[in-house]
Design a protein around this motif. Structure first.
Motif, PDB file in Angstrom:
ATOM      1  N   ALA A  96       0.812  -1.217   0.000  1.00 38.24           N
ATOM      2  CA  ALA A  96       0.000   0.000   0.000  1.00 38.24           C
ATOM      3  C   ALA A  96       0.843   1.264   0.000  1.00 38.24           C
ATOM      4  O   ALA A  96       0.307   2.371   0.019  1.00 38.24           O
ATOM      5  N   GLY A  97       2.179   1.123  -0.025  1.00 37.15           N
ATOM      6  CA  GLY A  97       3.043   2.292  -0.030  1.00 37.15           C
ATOM      7  C   GLY A  97       3.740   2.478   1.297  1.00 37.15           C
ATOM      8  O   GLY A  97       3.293   1.991   2.333  1.00 37.15           O
ATOM      9  N   VAL A 216      -4.829   7.561   3.394  1.00 39.89           N
ATOM     10  CA  VAL A 216      -4.587   7.254   1.985  1.00 39.89           C
ATOM     11  C   VAL A 216      -3.091   7.130   1.752  1.00 39.89           C
ATOM     12  O   VAL A 216      -2.297   7.930   2.269  1.00 39.89           O
ATOM     13  N   SER A 217      -2.690   6.126   0.976  1.00 34.80           N
ATOM     14  CA  SER A 217      -1.281   6.004   0.620  1.00 34.80           C
ATOM     15  C   SER A 217      -0.795   7.293  -0.020  1.00 34.80           C
ATOM     16  O   SER A 217      -1.454   7.860  -0.899  1.00 34.80           O
ATOM     17  N   ASP A 219       1.334   7.619  -2.088  1.00 37.39           N
ATOM     18  CA  ASP A 219       1.631   7.382  -3.497  1.00 37.39           C
ATOM     19  C   ASP A 219       0.381   7.342  -4.375  1.00 37.39           C
ATOM     20  O   ASP A 219       0.492   7.277  -5.599  1.00 37.39           O
ATOM     21  N   ASN A 220      -0.792   7.365  -3.760  1.00 38.73           N
ATOM     22  CA  ASN A 220      -2.048   7.230  -4.506  1.00 38.73           C
ATOM     23  C   ASN A 220      -2.501   8.609  -4.985  1.00 38.73           C
ATOM     24  O   ASN A 220      -3.385   9.238  -4.398  1.00 38.73           O
ATOM     25  N   THR A 221      -1.891   9.062  -6.066  1.00 37.69           N
ATOM     26  CA  THR A 221      -2.151  10.416  -6.557  1.00 37.69           C
ATOM     27  C   THR A 221      -3.608  10.625  -6.932  1.00 37.69           C
ATOM     28  O   THR A 221      -4.191  11.679  -6.647  1.00 37.69           O
ATOM     29  N   ALA A 223      -6.371   9.185  -5.763  1.00 35.62           N
ATOM     30  CA  ALA A 223      -7.227   9.318  -4.592  1.00 35.62           C
ATOM     31  C   ALA A 223      -6.989  10.655  -3.890  1.00 35.62           C
ATOM     32  O   ALA A 223      -7.937  11.336  -3.471  1.00 35.62           O
TER      33      ALA A 223
END
Length: 249
Positions: A96-97, A216-217, A219-221, A223
Motif C-alpha cells: 500500500a506504499g 490514503v497512501s 503514493d495514490n495520486t 485518490a
C-alpha cells in the motif's frame, strides 16, 4: 486543531483490532495479519518505559500472536530518529506504499452526485464483502476488524450487475472514519466514488460527526486528487517500521 495523538487514537478506535492492549499510551494490536493498522503497535505518546524496553515488548507481543513485529509511527515524530540505531527500519516496500497521509475534511462533501443512490446499511451484504475483501465470506479477522466499532455504516451502490461501489464509515472520537472505498473498474470515473463519500458523509453527520478522517497512501495520486477536490487537507503522515532481524527472515 485536532492533535495528532487524539486523531490517531480515534482512528484506532474506529478500526479495532481483534486484540488491543495498552503499553502506556501505546497500543499493541493484532488481527491475524489483516491490515497493517490492526497488526502493529501504535507508537504515539509515552509507552511508560524506555524505548528499547518498549520495542522489546512490541516484539514479544507480536511473536505471541504469530504476527511480524510492526511499529506505526508519526512521520518525523519524536521516536523515529532513534529507531535505526535500535535495529529498526522503515517498511518502504509495503504493497500500500511506504507512507500514509491522514486527511481531514468535511463530513459531507458540498455537492452530492445525482444519478447514484447510495444506501448505508447497518450490516454488510455479501456484495459489500466481495468488493472490499475479494470474497463474499470474510475471514474471522476481516469480519472482526470491519464490523468492530459502534456505530458502523456500510455504504453501497448496486445495479443490475451487482454491487458497483462500497465504503465503510465508523465513528471514533466524535469523528467519521472512512475506509475501504472501492468501485468496480468498469464503473470508475463516473462520479461513484464522490457519491459514496457523500452518502457515508450524510450518515456520519446524522450521527454527530463534525469532520471526516481518511487514511490514503501517499503514493495514490488519483485518490489524493479526489479528496483534495472534496475539501480534504493533509493533517500528518505515518509509516511502519520493522526490526531488521525480522525483515531478514
Amino acid at each position: 486543531m485536532i492533535s495528532v495523538t487524539r486523531l490517531e487514537h480515534a482512528c484506532a478506535d474506529a478500526w479495532p483490532a481483534q486484540v488491543d492492549e495498552p503499553l502506556g499510551e501505546w497500543r499493541l494490536r493484532a488481527a491475524g495479519g489483516f491490515t497493517g493498522r490492526a497488526n502493529s503497535a501504535l507508537a504515539v505518546g509515552d509507552p511508560g518505559r524506555d524505548l528499547p524496553a518498549a520495542l522489546t515488548a512490541v516484539c514479544e507481543f507480536s511473536h505471541h500472536h504469530a504476527i511480524s513485529p510492526l511499529l506505526q509511527t508519526v512521520r518525523g515524530g519524536p521516536i523515529e530518529h532513534a529507531l535505526p540505531a535500535l535495529g529498526w527500519a522503515p517498511q518502504d516496500d509495503r504493497p500500500a506504499g511506504g507512507e500514509v497521509a491522514v486527511l481531514l475534511g468535511p463530513a459531507v462533501p458540498p455537492v452530492p452526485v445525482p444519478g447514484h443512490r447510495v444506501e448505508v446499511r447497518a450490516e454488510p451484504t455479501p456484495g459489500w464483502w466481495e468488493l472490499t475483501v475479494g470474497r463474499q465470506q470474510p475471514t474471522d479477522a476481516e469480519r472482526e476488524v470491519l464490523t468492530g466499532g459502534d456505530p458502523v455504516g456500510y455504504g453501497l451502490v448496486t445495479g443490475p450487475d451487482g454491487t458497483r461501489g462500497a465504503v465503510r464509515g465508523a465513528l471514533g472520537g466524535g469523528l467519521l472514519f472512512v475506509a475501504r472505498l472501492a468501485v468496480r473498474p468498469q464503473h470508475r470515473r463516473t462520479g461513484l466514488a464522490t457519491a459514496l463519500m457523500a452518502g457515508i458523509g450524510t450518515w456520519g453527520e446524522r450521527h454527530g460527526a463534525p469532520a471526516c478522517v481518511l487514511q490514503v497512501s501517499a503514493d495514490n495520486t488519483a485518490a489524493l486528487t479526489l479528496y483534495e477536490r472534496l475539501g480534504f487537507r493533509e493533517h500528518h503522515r505515518y509509516r511502519y517500521w520493522a526490526p531488521c532481524e525480522d525483515r531478514a527472515r
